[in-house]
Design a protein around this motif. Structure first.
Motif, PDB file in Angstrom:
ATOM      1  N   PRO A 123       0.685  -1.128   0.098  1.00 12.30           N
ATOM      2  CA  PRO A 123      -0.045   0.096   0.028  1.00 12.30           C
ATOM      3  C   PRO A 123       0.888   1.289   0.195  1.00 12.30           C
ATOM      4  CG  PRO A 123      -0.824  -1.644   1.697  1.00 12.30           C
ATOM      5  CD  PRO A 123       0.575  -1.968   1.336  1.00 12.30           C
ATOM      6  N   VAL A 124       2.110   1.222   0.524  1.00  8.36           N
ATOM      7  CA  VAL A 124       3.000   2.460   0.523  1.00  8.36           C
ATOM      8  C   VAL A 124       4.269   1.897  -0.081  1.00  8.36           C
ATOM      9  CG1 VAL A 124       4.074   3.903   1.852  1.00  8.36           C
ATOM     10  CG2 VAL A 124       1.967   3.041   2.660  1.00  8.36           C
ATOM     11  N   HIS A 125       4.584   2.833  -1.521  1.00  5.67           N
ATOM     12  CA  HIS A 125       5.816   2.314  -2.224  1.00  5.67           C
ATOM     13  C   HIS A 125       6.146   3.659  -2.403  1.00  5.67           C
ATOM     14  CE1 HIS A 125       7.652   0.290  -5.913  1.00  5.67           C
ATOM     15  NE2 HIS A 125       8.223  -0.228  -4.797  1.00  5.67           N
ATOM     16  N   ILE A 126       7.687   4.116  -2.046  1.00  2.00           N
ATOM     17  CA  ILE A 126       7.930   5.320  -2.031  1.00  2.00           C
ATOM     18  C   ILE A 126       9.241   5.435  -3.184  1.00  2.00           C
ATOM     19  CG2 ILE A 126       9.005   7.377  -1.035  1.00  2.00           C
ATOM     20  CD1 ILE A 126       7.703   6.170   1.618  1.00  2.00           C
ATOM     21  N   THR A 127       9.203   6.422  -3.795  1.00  2.00           N
ATOM     22  CA  THR A 127      10.452   6.537  -4.849  1.00  2.00           C
ATOM     23  C   THR A 127      11.200   7.880  -4.518  1.00  2.00           C
ATOM     24  OG1 THR A 127      11.157   6.637  -6.933  1.00  2.00           O
ATOM     25  CG2 THR A 127       9.072   7.510  -6.667  1.00  2.00           C
ATOM     26  N   ASN A 128      12.458   7.969  -4.731  1.00  2.00           N
ATOM     27  CA  ASN A 128      13.249   9.297  -4.389  1.00  2.00           C
ATOM     28  C   ASN A 128      12.695  10.278  -5.653  1.00  2.00           C
ATOM     29  OD1 ASN A 128      14.427   7.643  -6.514  1.00  2.00           O
ATOM     30  ND2 ASN A 128      16.222   8.944  -6.268  1.00  2.00           N
ATOM     31  N   THR A 146       2.651  11.752  -7.711  1.00  2.00           N
ATOM     32  CA  THR A 146       3.184  11.578  -6.207  1.00  2.00           C
ATOM     33  C   THR A 146       4.279  10.638  -6.222  1.00  2.00           C
ATOM     34  OG1 THR A 146       1.792  10.159  -5.508  1.00  2.00           O
ATOM     35  CG2 THR A 146       1.160  12.491  -5.395  1.00  2.00           C
ATOM     36  N   ASN A 147       5.448  10.888  -5.418  1.00  3.86           N
ATOM     37  CA  ASN A 147       6.437  10.164  -5.328  1.00  3.86           C
ATOM     38  C   ASN A 147       5.999   8.799  -4.354  1.00  3.86           C
ATOM     39  OD1 ASN A 147       8.198  11.919  -6.658  1.00  3.86           O
ATOM     40  ND2 ASN A 147       9.148  12.417  -4.799  1.00  3.86           N
ATOM     41  N   THR A 148       4.744   8.759  -3.734  1.00  8.33           N
ATOM     42  CA  THR A 148       4.448   7.652  -3.018  1.00  8.33           C
ATOM     43  C   THR A 148       3.124   7.233  -3.643  1.00  8.33           C
ATOM     44  OG1 THR A 148       4.903   8.909  -1.122  1.00  8.33           O
ATOM     45  CG2 THR A 148       3.487   6.854  -0.700  1.00  8.33           C
ATOM     46  N   GLU A 149       3.150   5.821  -3.871  1.00  7.89           N
ATOM     47  CA  GLU A 149       2.090   5.029  -4.747  1.00  7.89           C
ATOM     48  C   GLU A 149       1.980   3.796  -4.162  1.00  7.89           C
ATOM     49  OE1 GLU A 149       2.807   5.216  -8.762  1.00  7.89           O
ATOM     50  OE2 GLU A 149       4.949   4.125  -8.675  1.00  7.89           O
ATOM     51  N   ALA A 150       0.914   2.925  -4.568  1.00  6.75           N
ATOM     52  CA  ALA A 150       0.701   1.808  -4.207  1.00  6.75           C
ATOM     53  C   ALA A 150       1.298   0.639  -5.212  1.00  6.75           C
ATOM     54  CB  ALA A 150      -0.635   1.349  -3.824  1.00  6.75           C
ATOM     55  N   LYS A 151       1.869  -0.405  -4.765  1.00  3.11           N
ATOM     56  CA  LYS A 151       2.294  -1.415  -5.784  1.00  3.11           C
ATOM     57  C   LYS A 151       1.907  -2.865  -5.650  1.00  3.11           C
ATOM     58  CE  LYS A 151       6.323  -3.804  -7.582  1.00  3.11           C
ATOM     59  NZ  LYS A 151       7.991  -3.645  -7.468  1.00  3.11           N
ATOM     60  N   PHE A 152       1.368  -3.581  -6.494  1.00  3.70           N
ATOM     61  CA  PHE A 152       0.804  -5.141  -6.044  1.00  3.70           C
ATOM     62  C   PHE A 152       1.309  -5.938  -7.355  1.00  3.70           C
ATOM     63  CE2 PHE A 152      -3.048  -3.381  -8.187  1.00  3.70           C
ATOM     64  CZ  PHE A 152      -3.204  -4.230  -9.210  1.00  3.70           C
ATOM     65  N   GLN A 153       1.471  -7.127  -6.879  1.00  2.00           N
ATOM     66  CA  GLN A 153       1.936  -8.310  -7.776  1.00  2.00           C
ATOM     67  C   GLN A 153       1.084  -9.388  -7.779  1.00  2.00           C
ATOM     68  OE1 GLN A 153       6.050  -8.994  -9.403  1.00  2.00           O
ATOM     69  NE2 GLN A 153       5.917 -10.955  -8.266  1.00  2.00           N
ATOM     70  N   TYR A 185      -2.408   8.114  -4.026  1.00  2.00           N
ATOM     71  CA  TYR A 185      -2.454   9.306  -3.195  1.00  2.00           C
ATOM     72  C   TYR A 185      -2.296  10.517  -3.945  1.00  2.00           C
ATOM     73  CZ  TYR A 185      -0.779   5.406   0.031  1.00  2.00           C
ATOM     74  OH  TYR A 185      -0.772   4.449   0.406  1.00  2.00           O
ATOM     75  N   SER A 186      -2.682  10.475  -5.264  1.00  2.00           N
ATOM     76  CA  SER A 186      -2.783  11.657  -6.036  1.00  2.00           C
ATOM     77  C   SER A 186      -4.037  12.007  -6.351  1.00  2.00           C
ATOM     78  CB  SER A 186      -1.846  11.419  -7.404  1.00  2.00           C
ATOM     79  OG  SER A 186      -2.558  10.179  -8.072  1.00  2.00           O
ATOM     80  N   ASN A 348      16.548   5.803 -13.587  1.00  2.00           N
ATOM     81  CA  ASN A 348      17.384   5.304 -12.303  1.00  2.00           C
ATOM     82  C   ASN A 348      16.586   5.869 -11.298  1.00  2.00           C
ATOM     83  OD1 ASN A 348      18.971   4.286 -10.644  1.00  2.00           O
ATOM     84  ND2 ASN A 348      20.864   5.345 -11.344  1.00  2.00           N
ATOM     85  N   GLN A 349      16.135   5.113 -10.509  1.00  2.00           N
ATOM     86  CA  GLN A 349      15.580   5.552  -8.931  1.00  2.00           C
ATOM     87  C   GLN A 349      15.877   4.477  -8.025  1.00  2.00           C
ATOM     88  OE1 GLN A 349      11.151   5.506  -9.526  1.00  2.00           O
ATOM     89  NE2 GLN A 349      11.623   4.225 -11.126  1.00  2.00           N
ATOM     90  N   ASN A 350      15.463   5.102  -6.580  1.00  2.00           N
ATOM     91  CA  ASN A 350      15.655   4.220  -5.644  1.00  2.00           C
ATOM     92  C   ASN A 350      13.973   3.971  -5.101  1.00  2.00           C
ATOM     93  OD1 ASN A 350      18.417   4.169  -5.541  1.00  2.00           O
ATOM     94  ND2 ASN A 350      18.607   6.022  -4.585  1.00  2.00           N
ATOM     95  N   ARG A 351      13.729   2.847  -4.807  1.00  2.00           N
ATOM     96  CA  ARG A 351      12.043   2.511  -4.147  1.00  2.00           C
ATOM     97  C   ARG A 351      12.391   1.714  -2.760  1.00  2.00           C
ATOM     98  NH1 ARG A 351       7.440   3.424  -6.808  1.00  2.00           N
ATOM     99  NH2 ARG A 351       7.813   4.437  -8.906  1.00  2.00           N
ATOM    100  N   PHE A 352      11.477   2.088  -1.937  1.00  2.00           N
ATOM    101  CA  PHE A 352      11.028   1.464  -0.964  1.00  2.00           C
ATOM    102  C   PHE A 352       9.433   1.173  -0.675  1.00  2.00           C
ATOM    103  CE2 PHE A 352       9.887   1.052   3.800  1.00  2.00           C
ATOM    104  CZ  PHE A 352      10.431  -0.404   3.874  1.00  2.00           C
ATOM    105  N   GLY A 353       9.083  -0.050  -0.325  1.00  2.00           N
ATOM    106  CA  GLY A 353       7.629  -0.255  -0.218  1.00  2.00           C
ATOM    107  C   GLY A 353       7.460  -1.352   0.998  1.00  2.00           C
ATOM    108  N   ILE A 354       6.269  -1.160   1.607  1.00  2.00           N
ATOM    109  CA  ILE A 354       5.988  -2.285   2.637  1.00  2.00           C
ATOM    110  C   ILE A 354       4.339  -2.524   2.591  1.00  2.00           C
ATOM    111  CG2 ILE A 354       5.510  -0.449   4.389  1.00  2.00           C
ATOM    112  CD1 ILE A 354       6.839  -2.253   6.410  1.00  2.00           C
TER     113      ILE A 354
END
Length: 362
Positions: A123-128, A146-153, A185-186, A348-354
């Motif tokens: 639900p929270v997946h953030i990119t720089n 927005t730099n924060t979005e949701a991701k699912f697979q 979140y946009s 090129n980017q850095n991402r973190f999700g939880i």
């Protein structure tokens, strides 16, 4: 072509793939009794083992324990077949082999969907830094992402044969993986799905008599298509054939997956059919290396990496699953580099999700 039309193309593409999956599942449902009655050596050997073990077992022994013991015993026999120098007691099944055994139990059960890759929701997946440049000229997306979005697979597979084909224990599958990045979140652009990737594939998997360091090996050959179902300047796609070496030992698994991209015709303009991303190998590389380790049967650590040694462009992803409550597991994911999605193959980017893992790798 408008974004609305592009969304329709994505929906139609996804729907066609899902209908194909339904047809496979329906076919398996109609013929499940036939599959169960076929002269399948693997299942017959398990049944024989169960009968013999029950006769000798203590009355307090649970039938499910006997079944599990026999499945593992027969799998070991498959792994050491055609290798006279290797004894059954020299082979120890790892977490990957145990997953394959569990999947075989329900392969043609119409009420069970077999996972392929991981299934998860973040639900929270953030990119720089979001790749807004890719959407310039398409409505008002570029300035409102927005730099924060949701991701699912979502990833599943369907067996296409019940019997062994070339060697004992081999199988052929149809797999399908869907990844989606949702701008949850946009508020200014009505929370659209920024990118969705579709990855259907056909692959053949077989065990091989190669046991380095006391582990087990397997090989996979396959063909896969990956695209985002978009049009014009947002369109991204490629086709690959690949070989895939698998290795396991106890709670550790490793895979090395080199591929060859099937060439496409060069586009004369953006409206022409042809190669949407001719330089994709410069960023995605020619192989993928993955590793998984399960700790205490509770925590699972994973790594996935790609590299092009000529351009020095690559990608790395680290993931960990951990217990929450009951069978529910948490999942944290960190990635860096190029190609997390098709639209970002050269970004090129850095991402973190939880979030939550619905299935593990092992």
């Amino acid at each position: 072509m408008s974004l609305i039309t592009s969304s329709r193309i994505s929906f139609i593409y996804c729907l066609s793939v899902l209908l194909l999956l339904v047809s496979f599942t329906s076919s398996a449902n109609e013929n499940v009794d036939e599959h169960l009655n076929e002269d399948h050596k693997f299942q017959k050997d398990i049944d024989r083992c169960i009968i013999e073990t029950v006769k000798k077992a203590d009355k307090k022994t649970i039938l499910s324990e006997i079944e599990s013991q026999c499945e593992k015993s027969i799998m070991v026999e498959v792994l050491v077949s055609d290798n006279e120098e290797l004894q059954s007691e020299d082979v120890e099944l790892g977490a990957l082999a145990n997953r394959i055994i569990k999947e075989r139990r329900t392969a043609f059960d119409p009420y069970v969907i077999t996972p392929h890759k991981m299934n998860y929701i973040l639900p929270v997946h953030i990119t720089n830094q979001i790749n807004s440049a890719a959407y310039e000229g398409h409505s008002n997306w570029a300035e409102n992402l927005t730099n924060t979005e949701a991701k699912f697979q979502i990833s599943l597979k369907v067996p296409l044969a019940s019997n062994s084909i070339f060697v004992e224990g081999d199988q052929i599958f149809f797999g399908f993986t869907l990844q989606s990045w949702w701008q949850l979140y946009s508020d200014d652009i009505s929370k659209p799905f920024r990118e969705t990737n579709y990855q259907p594939e056909f692959f053949y998997m077989a065990p091989i008599n190669f046991h380095p360091f006391g582990g087990n090996s397997g090989i996979i050959f396959g063909f896969e298509h990956q695209s985002n179902g978009r049009s014009l300047t947002l369109s991204r796609s490629w086709n690959r054939i690949y070989a895939h070496y698998l290795y396991e030992k106890r709670n550790f698994a490793l895979s090395f997956k080199p591929w060859y991209r099937i060439k496409e015709e060069t586009k004369s303009d953006i409206y022409d059919e042809g190669d949407d991303n001719p330089d994709i190998l410069d960023y995605m590389g020619h192989f993928e290396l993955s590793m998984v380790y399960k700790l205490y049967n509770t925590y699972e650590f994973s790594f996935k990496g790609r590299e092009n040694f000529a351009t020095h462009n690559g990608y790395a992803e680290i993931g960990v699953t951990f217990p929450l409550w009951g069978k529910l597991k948490g999942y944290a994911q960190f990635s860096t580099g190029y190609g997390e999605s098709m639209i970002d193959y050269n970004y090129n980017q850095n991402r973190f999700g939880i979030g939550i893992a619905l299935t593990d790798l092992l």
